[in-house]
Write a protein that holds these residues in place. Structure first.
Motif, mmCIF file in Angstrom:
data_model
loop_
_atom_site.group_PDB
_atom_site.id
_atom_site.type_symbol
_atom_site.label_atom_id
_atom_site.label_comp_id
_atom_site.label_asym_id
_atom_site.label_seq_id
_atom_site.Cartn_x
_atom_site.Cartn_y
_atom_site.Cartn_z
ATOM 1 N N ASP A 160 0.802 -1.226 0.000
ATOM 2 C CA ASP A 160 0.000 0.000 0.000
ATOM 3 C C ASP A 160 0.834 1.275 0.000
ATOM 4 O OD1 ASP A 160 -2.466 -1.383 0.103
ATOM 5 O OD2 ASP A 160 -2.198 -1.716 2.252
ATOM 6 N N MET A 161 2.153 1.135 0.074
ATOM 7 C CA MET A 161 3.029 2.298 0.215
ATOM 8 C C MET A 161 3.644 2.685 -1.131
ATOM 9 S SD MET A 161 4.880 0.907 3.699
ATOM 10 C CE MET A 161 5.845 2.384 4.048
ATOM 11 N N HIS A 162 3.749 3.989 -1.369
ATOM 12 C CA HIS A 162 4.420 4.457 -2.586
ATOM 13 C C HIS A 162 5.874 4.769 -2.229
ATOM 14 C CE1 HIS A 162 4.301 6.230 -6.723
ATOM 15 N NE2 HIS A 162 5.467 6.693 -6.269
ATOM 16 N N ILE A 163 6.772 3.935 -2.718
ATOM 17 C CA ILE A 163 8.187 4.071 -2.397
ATOM 18 C C ILE A 163 9.002 3.966 -3.674
ATOM 19 C CG2 ILE A 163 10.152 3.046 -1.177
ATOM 20 C CD1 ILE A 163 8.179 2.022 0.917
ATOM 21 N N GLU A 164 9.908 4.910 -3.871
ATOM 22 C CA GLU A 164 10.849 4.854 -4.981
ATOM 23 C C GLU A 164 12.263 4.832 -4.404
ATOM 24 O OE1 GLU A 164 11.790 7.002 -9.293
ATOM 25 O OE2 GLU A 164 10.074 7.633 -8.071
ATOM 26 N N VAL A 165 13.042 3.852 -4.845
ATOM 27 C CA VAL A 165 14.429 3.711 -4.397
ATOM 28 C C VAL A 165 15.348 4.065 -5.557
ATOM 29 C CG1 VAL A 165 16.172 2.143 -3.443
ATOM 30 C CG2 VAL A 165 13.751 1.833 -2.834
ATOM 31 N N VAL A 166 16.312 4.938 -5.303
ATOM 32 C CA VAL A 166 17.325 5.275 -6.307
ATOM 33 C C VAL A 166 18.695 4.994 -5.712
ATOM 34 C CG1 VAL A 166 18.328 7.051 -7.776
ATOM 35 C CG2 VAL A 166 15.861 7.046 -7.348
ATOM 36 N N LEU A 167 19.387 4.017 -6.283
ATOM 37 C CA LEU A 167 20.752 3.685 -5.883
ATOM 38 C C LEU A 167 21.677 4.114 -7.017
ATOM 39 C CD1 LEU A 167 20.229 0.084 -4.398
ATOM 40 C CD2 LEU A 167 20.033 2.302 -3.236
ATOM 41 N N THR A 168 22.386 5.195 -6.814
ATOM 42 C CA THR A 168 23.218 5.750 -7.886
ATOM 43 C C THR A 168 24.539 4.989 -8.001
ATOM 44 O OG1 THR A 168 24.283 7.380 -6.457
ATOM 45 C CG2 THR A 168 22.216 8.027 -7.517
ATOM 46 N N GLY A 169 25.137 5.096 -9.184
ATOM 47 C CA GLY A 169 26.412 4.424 -9.424
ATOM 48 C C GLY A 169 27.587 5.370 -9.493
ATOM 49 N N ASP A 170 27.360 6.642 -9.097
ATOM 50 C CA ASP A 170 28.455 7.613 -9.241
ATOM 51 C C ASP A 170 28.435 8.677 -8.152
ATOM 52 O OD1 ASP A 170 26.165 8.948 -10.064
ATOM 53 O OD2 ASP A 170 27.187 10.051 -11.644
ATOM 54 N N GLU A 171 28.056 8.294 -6.939
ATOM 55 C CA GLU A 171 28.018 9.275 -5.858
ATOM 56 C C GLU A 171 29.412 9.734 -5.470
ATOM 57 O OE1 GLU A 171 27.722 10.961 -1.759
ATOM 58 O OE2 GLU A 171 28.951 9.298 -2.494
ATOM 59 N N GLU A 172 30.369 8.804 -5.503
ATOM 60 C CA GLU A 172 31.722 9.147 -5.067
ATOM 61 C C GLU A 172 32.497 9.950 -6.112
ATOM 62 O OE1 GLU A 172 32.381 8.818 -2.158
ATOM 63 O OE2 GLU A 172 31.433 7.053 -1.299
ATOM 64 N N LYS A 173 32.139 9.813 -7.364
ATOM 65 C CA LYS A 173 32.794 10.551 -8.445
ATOM 66 C C LYS A 173 31.759 10.773 -9.534
ATOM 67 C CE LYS A 173 37.047 10.609 -11.203
ATOM 68 N NZ LYS A 173 38.285 9.854 -11.569
ATOM 69 N N SER A 174 31.074 11.891 -9.439
ATOM 70 C CA SER A 174 29.898 12.121 -10.280
ATOM 71 C C SER A 174 30.253 12.176 -11.756
ATOM 72 C CB SER A 174 29.220 13.431 -9.879
ATOM 73 O OG SER A 174 28.720 13.343 -8.568
ATOM 74 N N GLY A 175 29.339 11.630 -12.561
ATOM 75 C CA GLY A 175 29.490 11.704 -14.000
ATOM 76 C C GLY A 175 29.209 13.103 -14.519
ATOM 77 N N SER A 176 29.494 13.296 -15.792
ATOM 78 C CA SER A 176 29.318 14.604 -16.428
ATOM 79 C C SER A 176 28.618 14.432 -17.775
ATOM 80 C CB SER A 176 30.678 15.274 -16.619
ATOM 81 O OG SER A 176 30.544 16.534 -17.218
ATOM 82 N N PRO A 177 27.643 15.305 -18.082
ATOM 83 C CA PRO A 177 27.217 16.472 -17.310
ATOM 84 C C PRO A 177 26.375 16.089 -16.086
ATOM 85 C CG PRO A 177 25.838 16.245 -19.247
ATOM 86 C CD PRO A 177 26.915 15.205 -19.370
ATOM 87 N N LEU A 178 26.468 16.925 -15.059
ATOM 88 C CA LEU A 178 25.824 16.616 -13.792
ATOM 89 C C LEU A 178 24.311 16.534 -13.930
ATOM 90 C CD1 LEU A 178 26.988 16.134 -10.935
ATOM 91 C CD2 LEU A 178 26.317 18.464 -10.376
ATOM 92 N N GLU A 179 23.727 17.338 -14.831
ATOM 93 C CA GLU A 179 22.271 17.306 -14.970
ATOM 94 C C GLU A 179 21.781 15.955 -15.482
ATOM 95 O OE1 GLU A 179 23.900 19.746 -18.536
ATOM 96 O OE2 GLU A 179 24.264 19.546 -16.373
#
Length: 433
Positions: A160-179
């Motif tokens: 019954d819960m609306h949950i979205e999980v986002v596990l990123t693959g580049d938190e430690e060294k962000s990809g480019s372009p950032l947007e």
């Protein structure tokens, strides 16, 4: 969305009258206890899989290890390709319930330890302390997300819960372009009401993050007149680039270093007759002689501020200082585009902290207080800033020395953090009517 904040305030007052957990919450707690060893083993498995940010295969492998667990919960899972921003990608899982506010859970798959780093494996230091790359930053947090969702399913409420999980693959060294790199989090934030992030905060489970400082970069380039050192300080030659650079940096320090929660660090400096700098290697070379006035100096640094307003004021002051050149010199200060925004401290964030602290106390784990901003670095949760009603971070595994070969976590907190997160999510969705 403001109705959600009001509802949480009212329900929070009601909960203050009772220190007992409900029957459903008891089921949640029991589920975490029953399945704890399963998630200890999962943590070991993902820690033993190298997922340094630039090891794209490894990051994807960790994502694919976690994906079946989300599938088993009945969630819709998607791998978001990172090709457009030169990274491995992100794992997204969605549960489309209709009860209560929409929750966004944030984690990341990557670590700072690339395959050539000697720190590669999970090990038990004693019966509760573990060591390994990413045990707290933040594979422990990813596992806590799954353990909490599993408990909600066992209690019969997840559907019954609306949950979205986002596990990123580049938190430690962000990809480019950032947007593009942060598009998945930003779009999920636009859909969500509340964000819960599972970093390890300052390693103390008695604290939680309600504000994070943003982080961005700056570059200072200074030019002087090359000449024999005997002519320095003359009207024709001036002071040279190194003296002018030292003036600028000292003025930054003198004028701005006492401002609370603002820091600016010159991380590398090169100066001399000729210099080279390689952005990909974060370093370069400098050539000069002691009897020659320095012609070129370069400084690369970062700046961290607790709000966009503080960041703007600091940039204005630094630009003004830079422009006040001494004779015979010129200088340019540029601020790098992108970077991590601050997570601004808001009333909603403190309401959410109060709710979490009440959950912790009801479960017998004590009060939870906010982390000082100086102890909370930049993180993906900051990209929810201004898009959700409330956000907190630091729900991950307790430990110490992340980003080092001594990274250590405490397994005793794996079930504790899982219970606190699960009960919090339950109350957020079912105690607001």
């Amino acid at each position: 969305m403001k109705s959600i904040l009001v509802a949480l305030l009212l329900s929070g007052l009601a909960l203050m009258c009772s220190a007992q957990i409900s029957k459903i919450e008891s089921k949640i707690v029991r589920s975490v206890e029953i399945h704890n060893q399963t998630y200890v083993q999962l943590l070991k498995d993902v820690v033993n899989t190298n997922s340094g940010t630039m090891n794209f295969d490894g990051v994807r492998a960790v994502g694919m290890t976690l994906k079946p667990y989300f599938d088993d919960l009945g969630m819709e899972t998607t791998w978001v390709s990172g090709e457009s921003f030169n990274r491995a990608g992100h794992l997204v899982a969605v549960n489309k319930g209709t009860k209560g506010p929409k929750l966004l859970l944030i984690g990341h798959l990557d670590t700072v330890f690339e395959p050539d780093h000697p720190f590669q494996s999970f090990q038990m230091l004693n019966d509760s302390l573990i060591q390994g790359p990413g045990v707290i930053d933040m594979k422990g947090g990813d596992v806590i997300i799954l353990a909490a969702l599993h408990a909600l399913k066992d209690a019969g409420v997840l559907k019954d819960m609306h949950i979205e999980v986002v596990l990123t693959g580049d938190e430690e060294k962000s990809g480019s372009p950032l947007e593009l790199s942060k598009k998945a989090i930003i779009e999920a934030s636009e859909r969500a009401d509340i964000a819960l992030a599972f970093e390890n905060a300052d390693g103390d489970p008695r604290t939680i993050v309600v504000t994070r400082r943003g982080s961005s970069g700056w570059k200072l380039e200074v030019t002087g007149n090359a000449a024999h050192s005997s002519q320095i300080f003359t009207e024709r030659v001036g002071v040279g680039s190194i003296y002018e650079t030292s003036r600028i940096l000292n003025a930054f320090y003198t004028e701005l270093s006492t401002e609370e929660n603002l820091t600016f660090n010159p991380g590398v400096i090169l100066g001399g007759t000729a210099i080279t700098y390689d952005n990909n290697k974060n370093g370069g070379t400098a050539y000069g002689k002691s009897n020659v006035v320095a012609k070129q100096t370069l400084v690369n640094g970062d700046i961290r501020a607790v709000s966009l307003e503080q960041l703007s004021r600091a940039k204005e002051a630094m630009l003004r200082i830079t422009a006040e050149n001494r004779p015979g010199t010129s200088s340019e200060l540029t601020f790098k585009a992108g970077g991590y925004p601050p997570l601004t401290e808001t009333e909603g964030n403190h309401v959410l902290l109060g709710y979490y602290s009440k959950v912790s106390q009801d479960l017998g784990y004590g009060e939870v207080k906010p982390v000082h901003p100086r102890k909370a670095g930049a993180a993906d949760v900051s990209f929810t800033n201004g898009l959700v009603d409330m956000a907190i971070d630091g729900l991950g595994l307790a430990g110490s020395d992340d980003h080092t070969a001594n990274e250590t976590g405490n397994l005793n907190y794996l079930p504790i953090q899982s219970k606190r997160a699960a009960v919090l999510m339950y109350r957020l969705c079912f105690d607001t009517n």
